[in-house]
Design an enzyme around this catalytic site. Structure first.
Site, PDB file in Angstrom:
ATOM      1  CB  SER A   1      -0.835  -0.049   1.143  1.00  0.00           C
ATOM      2  OG  SER A   1      -1.535   1.193   1.510  1.00  0.00           O
TER       3      SER A   1
ATOM      4  CE1 TYR B   1      -3.606  -2.056   5.154  1.00  0.00           C
ATOM      5  CE2 TYR B   1      -3.351   0.237   4.161  1.00  0.00           C
ATOM      6  CZ  TYR B   1      -3.627  -1.057   4.179  1.00  0.00           C
ATOM      7  OH  TYR B   1      -3.683  -1.552   2.831  1.00  0.00           O
TER       8      TYR B   1
ATOM      9  CE  LYS C   1      -1.647  -4.640   3.329  1.00  0.00           C
ATOM     10  NZ  LYS C   1      -1.805  -5.929   2.889  1.00  0.00           N
TER      11      LYS C   1
END
Ligand code: UDP
Length: 332
Positions: free
Chosen positions: A117, A141, A145
């Site tokens: 991402s 988040y 990743k």
């Protein structure tokens, strides 16, 4: 023809990629806990209902099917939620993903395409963002990743696997053939929320109007989900061809503010959309715009739907036909 294990294959992006893999003559095996994915989004393929925390079912699946490559979509992916509940994110996106790497190693599967991402970059120092930009995630988040990319790199360095990590900017739109679309519950993404507002008159919050951007709202780079899907096929082909790994951005290089997206949805739908100025959402960088030069040059990726208006049109078409998502289809 390759048998490809697809975690999260019943989800929004995963299901579009499954369709593309079938189209290219591959055999996808979908592995999904169906918490956010939809069984109806994957037709004519084996679907194993399972969770990556379950090593037994993972092993059984890898023993049963002649899996040659993996695409790893399954993850929790909401920035705001990750700030509130980091434990969920580190457990699912890192710890459970390690089970996948371990079974791959055990079963001698050496190719993986990973859904990364733009959130790995954090607050950008320069726009557009290239893959060389430093990674300083601003939310859990993005952190998960980034950690998993480093896991893949370490396993690659140890000659245990080859990986291609695709750093998605904002996936949006729907399958232009109308079979698949975006159906989250609750929905949190801007474009489907605006379309819902156009359909049923609900209002949408504008998260932050005091950013250092021309109209004060956040700028994002929206990329059509079918263009994303093509990139996965190219990544798989690349992994077949060479003993190489790589990290690639996937965006269109065009930034649109939240207010510009609202105007586009109004234009495409011809409906009123009520937007309410609201406080910033924690963890959101002001601007994320990709340079996708590397994937264009190295893998030959060409977006077919680069314009925001087209992206919104495909989403609008799907939502009009499926006002309740996969739950119920409106008669023609
Ligand atoms: N956004 C917004 N209102 C909403 C949902 C999103 O203003 O109800 C903004 C959000 O702050 C971000 C952009 O729209 O700047 C895209 O958010 P989305 O959740 O769609 O994707 P993300 O960027 O989090 O992957």
């Amino acid at each position: 023809m390759l048998t490809v294990f697809i975690t999260g294959g019943a989800g929004y992006i995963g299901s579009h990629v499954v369709k593309e893999l079938l189209h290219q003559g591959h055999q996808p095996i979908v592995f999904d806990n169906l918490q956010t994915g939809h069984r109806k989004a994957v037709k004519n393929v084996p679907v194993i209902e399972g969770d990556l925390s379950d090593q037994k079912i993972l092993k059984e699946t890898f023993q049963y099917y002649p899996i040659k490559a993996v695409m790893h979509f399954a993850a929790d992916s909401l920035v705001g939620e990750s700030v509130q509940n980091p434990e969920k994110y580190f457990n699912n996106n890192v710890k459970n993903s390690m089970n996948l790497i371990e079974i791959m190693e055990e079963m001698n599967v050496k190719k993986i395409v990973f859904s990364s991402s733009a959130a790995v970059y954090g607050e950008p120092k320069e726009i557009p963002i290239s893959e060389k930009h430093p990674c300083v995630p601003t939310n859990p988040y993005g952190e998960t990743k980034w950690i998993f990319e480093k896991v893949l790199q370490a396993f690659h360095d140890a000659q245990k696997l080859n990986f291609i990590s695709l750093r998605y900017f904002n996936a949006a739109g729907a399958d232009p053939e109308g079979d698949l679309g975006e159906d989250h519950s609750p929905e949190t993404h801007l474009i489907p929320l605006l379309i819902k507002a156009a359909l049923d008159g609900t209002s949408v919050p504008v998260y932050g109007t005091d950013y250092h951007t021309p109209d004060g709202t956040c700028i994002r780079d929206y990329i059509h989900v079918t263009d994303l899907s093509h990139a996965h096929i190219l990544a798989l082909t690349q992994l077949e061809k060479e003993n190489a790994s790589g990290i690639y951005n996937l965006g269109n290089g065009n930034g649109y503010s939240v207010r510009e997206v609202i105007e586009t949805v109004k234009k495409v739908t011809g409906k009123k959309v009520t937007a309410i100025d609201s406080p910033r959402r924690p963890g959101d960088p002001a601007r994320l715009v990709a340079s996708s030069t590397k994937i264009k040059e190295e893998l030959g990726w060409v977006p077919n739907y680069p314009h925001l208006e087209t992206i919104v049109e495909t989403a609008w078409k799907w939502h009009k036909k499926h006002p309740n998502g996969y739950g119920h289809q409106k008669e023609k």
